[in-house]
Write an enzyme that holds these catalytic residues in place. Structure first.
Site, PDB file in Angstrom:
ATOM      1  N   SER A 106     -26.278 -37.366 -58.404  1.00 50.81           N
ATOM      2  CA  SER A 106     -24.865 -37.612 -58.085  1.00 50.81           C
ATOM      3  C   SER A 106     -24.764 -37.842 -56.585  1.00 50.81           C
ATOM      4  O   SER A 106     -24.892 -36.905 -55.793  1.00 50.81           O
ATOM      5  CB  SER A 106     -24.007 -36.416 -58.497  1.00 50.81           C
ATOM      6  OG  SER A 106     -24.007 -36.256 -59.889  1.00 50.81           O
ATOM      7  N   LYS A 181     -18.598 -40.643 -61.809  1.00 51.66           N
ATOM      8  CA  LYS A 181     -19.017 -39.246 -61.618  1.00 51.66           C
ATOM      9  C   LYS A 181     -18.112 -38.545 -60.608  1.00 51.66           C
ATOM     10  O   LYS A 181     -17.764 -37.367 -60.775  1.00 51.66           O
ATOM     11  CB  LYS A 181     -20.469 -39.179 -61.152  1.00 51.66           C
ATOM     12  CG  LYS A 181     -20.994 -37.756 -60.934  1.00 51.66           C
ATOM     13  CD  LYS A 181     -20.892 -36.907 -62.192  1.00 51.66           C
ATOM     14  CE  LYS A 181     -21.238 -35.425 -61.942  1.00 51.66           C
ATOM     15  NZ  LYS A 181     -22.661 -35.195 -61.714  1.00 51.66           N
ATOM     16  N   LYS A 249     -20.360 -31.022 -52.118  1.00 53.67           N
ATOM     17  CA  LYS A 249     -20.855 -32.368 -51.806  1.00 53.67           C
ATOM     18  C   LYS A 249     -20.127 -33.428 -52.629  1.00 53.67           C
ATOM     19  O   LYS A 249     -19.694 -34.467 -52.103  1.00 53.67           O
ATOM     20  CB  LYS A 249     -22.365 -32.418 -52.055  1.00 53.67           C
ATOM     21  CG  LYS A 249     -23.014 -33.777 -51.890  1.00 53.67           C
ATOM     22  CD  LYS A 249     -23.229 -34.499 -53.224  1.00 53.67           C
ATOM     23  CE  LYS A 249     -24.164 -33.739 -54.132  1.00 53.67           C
ATOM     24  NZ  LYS A 249     -24.427 -34.474 -55.405  1.00 53.67           N
TER      25      LYS A 249
END
Length: 303
Positions: A106, A181, A249
């Site tokens: 990701s 995502k 993140k």
């Protein structure tokens, strides 16, 4: 899962780079499906797990890639993907023309696009294919896989994806998987925050949290966070299935993607700050459901 000694399609050999919480289980599922998996990770214990699962350890990226028809990377963030794929001794330097590189990390969409561009120059086909479902999804091969890249390359990877996930969708060109995502992650964090608020409200009001969440899960408020994490959240058990550090993140990626698209995501901004607060208060290595601790602190109810 039964062993299939003749994997579907032409792919027989897979190089797998990144054997952490998610990658180790994904690689093991591919081994059980009959693929010849050679893996590399910087953590020796992760490579040992691959060996125990029946895979072949590699001492370098180049040796993990050698002879592979498909290379899968499952890494923490954009810098690691750039280093592993684009750096000296990396995937693109080591892979033969025609290899299919599937990055299931990701990361930022622009990094995926840069990797795809560099891959094209080397004759390597590239897909970005991040996943959702956490450690349990990786163990059970029930991940949702959102794939960016060409339709032809998606079709070539489909037989491999089928041993890793249940919901597998080609969502667009290079980088599109990462954008989807990012949307997934902002929704997951937002739902965790709301479940946390519900728990704090219920407990502060003297209501049995377990019974209350049971009835909430059966109505319109039902969601996967309640299904999978309500018990551990009520017990304040935050063993990592997906760490706060990684979700922090991902929320940064979501906000950067919003800026690039020229849209405002006000709720995402607030939730991102709550995730950042969980990280700043020492919960970075805990499961993302530890967001509950921040909501408790804001209410003066922390232990």
């Amino acid at each position: 899962m039964t062993v299939n000694t003749s994997p579907p399609g032409a792919v027989k050999k897979i190089g797998f780079i990144g054997l952490g919480i998610m990658g180790s289980h994904m690689a093991a599922n591919l081994i059980r499906a009959g693929y010849d998996v050679t893996g590399y990770d910087v953590v020796p214990a992760s490579v040992d797990r691959l060996l125990q699962a029946g895979g072949k350890p590699a001492p370098s990226i180049a040796e993990a890639v050698a002879g592979a028809e498909v290379v899968i990377t499952m890494l923490p963030d954009s810098p690691q993907v750039s280093e592993v794929v684009l750096g000296p001794g990396g995937v693109l330097e080591s892979a033969a023309p025609g290899v299919l590189l599937v990055d299931m990390s990701s990361i930022a969409p622009e990094t995926s696009i840069a990797v795809a561009t560099a891959g094209t120059e080397k004759g390597v086909r590239v897909l970005d294919a991040p996943v959702s479902g956490g450690e349990q999804g990786a163990i059970k091969a029930s991940l949702s896989i959102m794939v960016g890249g060409s339709a032809e390359d998606f079709a070539a990877a489909q037989p491999v994806f089928e041993h890793l996930g249940r919901t597998i969708v080609h969502v667009g060109g290079h980088g599109a998987g990462q954008t989807v995502k990012a949307a997934n992650q902002l929704m997951v964090a937002g739902i965790i925050a709301l479940v946390s608020e519900a728990i704090v409200l219920l407990e502060a009001s003297g209501v049995d949290g377990e019974r209350a969440l049971e009835v909430l899960a059966g109505g319109l408020a039902g969601n996967r966070i309640l299904d999978l994490k309500s018990e551990s959240m009520l017990a304040r058990r935050f063993e990592p299935g997906f760490r706060i550090d990684l979700h922090h993140k991902d929320m940064g990626i979501a906000l950067a993607s919003a800026r690039a698209a020229g849209v405002s995501l006000p709720v995402t901004g607030v939730v991102a700050q709550l995730v950042a607060a969980a990280r700043a208060t020492g919960h970075g290595s805990d499961d993302h459901s530890a967001l509950l601790t921040v909501i408790e602190q804001l209410s003066g109810r922390s232990a």
